[in-house]
Design an enzyme around this catalytic site. Structure first.
Site, PDB file in Angstrom:
ATOM      1  N   ASN A   1       7.368   1.062   6.877  1.00 47.78           N
ATOM      2  CA  ASN A   1       7.771   2.017   5.853  1.00 47.78           C
ATOM      3  C   ASN A   1       6.762   3.165   5.871  1.00 47.78           C
ATOM      4  OD1 ASN A   1       8.455   3.411   3.556  1.00 47.78           O
ATOM      5  ND2 ASN A   1       7.706   1.849   2.130  1.00 47.78           N
TER       6      ASN A   1
ATOM      7  N   LYS B   1       6.803   5.832   4.157  1.00 54.38           N
ATOM      8  CA  LYS B   1       6.682   6.499   2.853  1.00 54.38           C
ATOM      9  C   LYS B   1       6.728   8.023   3.024  1.00 54.38           C
ATOM     10  CE  LYS B   1       3.941   2.597   1.355  1.00 54.38           C
ATOM     11  NZ  LYS B   1       3.281   1.981   0.227  1.00 54.38           N
TER      12      LYS B   1
ATOM     13  N   HIS C   1      12.540  -0.421  -3.320  1.00 51.51           N
ATOM     14  CA  HIS C   1      11.080  -0.487  -3.123  1.00 51.51           C
ATOM     15  C   HIS C   1      10.390  -0.308  -4.469  1.00 51.51           C
ATOM     16  CE1 HIS C   1       7.045   0.533  -1.800  1.00 51.51           C
ATOM     17  NE2 HIS C   1       7.349  -0.047  -0.648  1.00 51.51           N
TER      18      HIS C   1
ATOM     19  N   GLU D   1       7.913   1.317  -5.365  1.00 49.23           N
ATOM     20  CA  GLU D   1       7.549   2.701  -5.712  1.00 49.23           C
ATOM     21  C   GLU D   1       8.747   3.436  -6.294  1.00 49.23           C
ATOM     22  OE1 GLU D   1       5.811   3.668  -1.921  1.00 49.23           O
ATOM     23  OE2 GLU D   1       4.149   2.315  -2.369  1.00 49.23           O
TER      24      GLU D   1
ATOM     25  N   GLU E   1       7.611  -8.200  -1.941  1.00 51.47           N
ATOM     26  CA  GLU E   1       6.426  -7.351  -1.948  1.00 51.47           C
ATOM     27  C   GLU E   1       5.768  -7.417  -3.322  1.00 51.47           C
ATOM     28  OE1 GLU E   1       6.700  -4.188   1.285  1.00 51.47           O
ATOM     29  OE2 GLU E   1       7.699  -3.366  -0.462  1.00 51.47           O
TER      30      GLU E   1
ATOM     31  N   GLY F   1      -0.468  -1.378  -0.794  1.00 52.30           N
ATOM     32  CA  GLY F   1      -1.397  -0.251  -0.671  1.00 52.30           C
ATOM     33  C   GLY F   1      -2.756  -0.499  -1.293  1.00 52.30           C
TER      34      GLY F   1
ATOM     35  N   SER G   1      -0.036  -4.873   2.146  1.00 50.44           N
ATOM     36  CA  SER G   1      -1.289  -4.815   2.907  1.00 50.44           C
ATOM     37  C   SER G   1      -1.285  -5.723   4.139  1.00 50.44           C
ATOM     38  CB  SER G   1      -2.485  -5.125   1.995  1.00 50.44           C
ATOM     39  OG  SER G   1      -2.547  -4.182   0.942  1.00 50.44           O
TER      40      SER G   1
HETATM   41  C1  PEP Z   1       5.130  -0.984   1.570  1.00 53.03           C
HETATM   42  O1  PEP Z   1       5.089   0.223   1.440  1.00 53.03           O
HETATM   43  O2  PEP Z   1       6.219  -1.569   1.527  1.00 53.03           O
HETATM   44  C2  PEP Z   1       3.870  -1.708   1.791  1.00 53.03           C
HETATM   45  C3  PEP Z   1       3.908  -3.016   1.864  1.00 53.03           C
HETATM   46  O3  PEP Z   1       2.719  -0.962   1.905  1.00 53.03           O
HETATM   47  P1  PEP Z   1       1.274  -1.480   2.427  1.00 53.03           P
HETATM   48  O4  PEP Z   1       1.496  -2.246   3.696  1.00 53.03           O
HETATM   49  O5  PEP Z   1       0.498  -0.210   2.656  1.00 53.03           O
HETATM   50  O6  PEP Z   1       0.698  -2.335   1.355  1.00 53.03           O
END
Ligand code: PEP
Length: 251
Positions: free
Chosen positions: A9, A11, A95, A97, A167, A173, A213
């Site tokens: 992703n 973003k 997601h 976000e 997630e 992040g 992460s």
């Molecule tokens: C994501 O954006 O779905 C995500 C898991 O980000 P990160 O790997 O940076 O934590």
């Protein structure tokens, strides 16, 4: 039995030139990856250019969101058919976000999932609890609510076009990954819940990805868990070498 999926992703990162350069560097590093589906999700504006750059490779494309109407007076939106037209086979929906900053609810997520499947896309359907919810012991309640709300009205056949991404919001992040055990516990709960909703056979077929992460250093341990079928990767997908190392976790 379940082919692993590693999805990146991107973003709100990467201009056209940067995106094309990234997939150009990535493609040779993952071209020998067997038995793994590789997906990248760039911003809408670069999809066409990235689609051309990955043509003939084993890298597939996802949009980061879509609207539930196919066309109309909906300024700023992008429809499932338009994503397909731009070269996408997949779309990320729900997601955290989008839930956190753009007012997505289980209901809007559900409308989007149904439209995306009707439009011929496979869906990366994201769910996950916040830190506050985990600390209040509400993780399973939240996961169940997001699953049943997001998948309301979805048939067993349609579910074959859904990949669930667990997630935990506190791990996205932040550099703080769920432990292998914490992730497995949540994934197993998700599969059990899906089994209750759609039967064991369907639940056993669904891929459940972990996101939060994920890095080259922790992918192996996560993938060793019986109910973890891949990863949705944010930060580490923005560099070809780290994303390739995650894709090539088995090798
Ligand atoms: C994501 O954006 O779905 C995500 C898991 O980000 P990160 O790997 O940076 O934590």
């Amino acid at each position: 039995m379940r082919t692993p999926v590693i999805a990146g992703n991107w973003k709100l990162y990467k201009t056209t030139g940067e995106a094309v350069e990234l997939v150009g560097n990535l493609a040779p590093l993952v071209k020998h990856a067997r038995d793994v589906e590789i997906i990248v999700a760039p911003v809408f504006t670069v999809l066409g250019s990235v689609a051309k750059a990955v043509a003939g490779s084993n890298i597939r494309l996802a949009g980061q969101d879509c609207f539930w109407e196919e066309e109309g007076a909906y300024t700023g939106e992008v429809s499932p058919g338009m994503l397909r037209d731009a070269g996408c086979s997949h779309v990320i929906i729900g997601h955290s976000e989008r839930r956190q900053y753009f007012g997505e609810t289980d209901e809007t997520v559900n409308r989007k999932i149904r439209a995306a499947i009707d439009g011929g896309l496979s869906v990366l359907f994201c769910i996950g609890e916040t830190l506050e919810e985990r600390e209040a012991d509400k993780t399973f309640v939240i996961l169940k609510k997001q699953l049943s709300g997001g998948l309301a009205g979805i048939t067993r056949e349609q579910l074959d076009s859904v990949i669930v991404a667990y997630e935990p919001v506190w791990a996205i992040g932040t550099g703080r990954t769920a432990s292998d055990g914490q992730a497995q516990e949540a994934h197993s709960f998700i599969r059990e819940t899906l089994s209750g909703l759609h039967g064991k056979e369907t639940a056993d077929r669904i891929r459940i990805l972990y996101g939060g992460s994920v890095k080259p250093e922790n992918i192996k341990g996560l993938m060793a868990q019986p109910d973890i079928d891949g990863a949705l990767v944010g930060g580490a997908s923005l560099k070809a070498d780290s994303f390739a190392a995650i894709v090539n976790f088995a090798g």
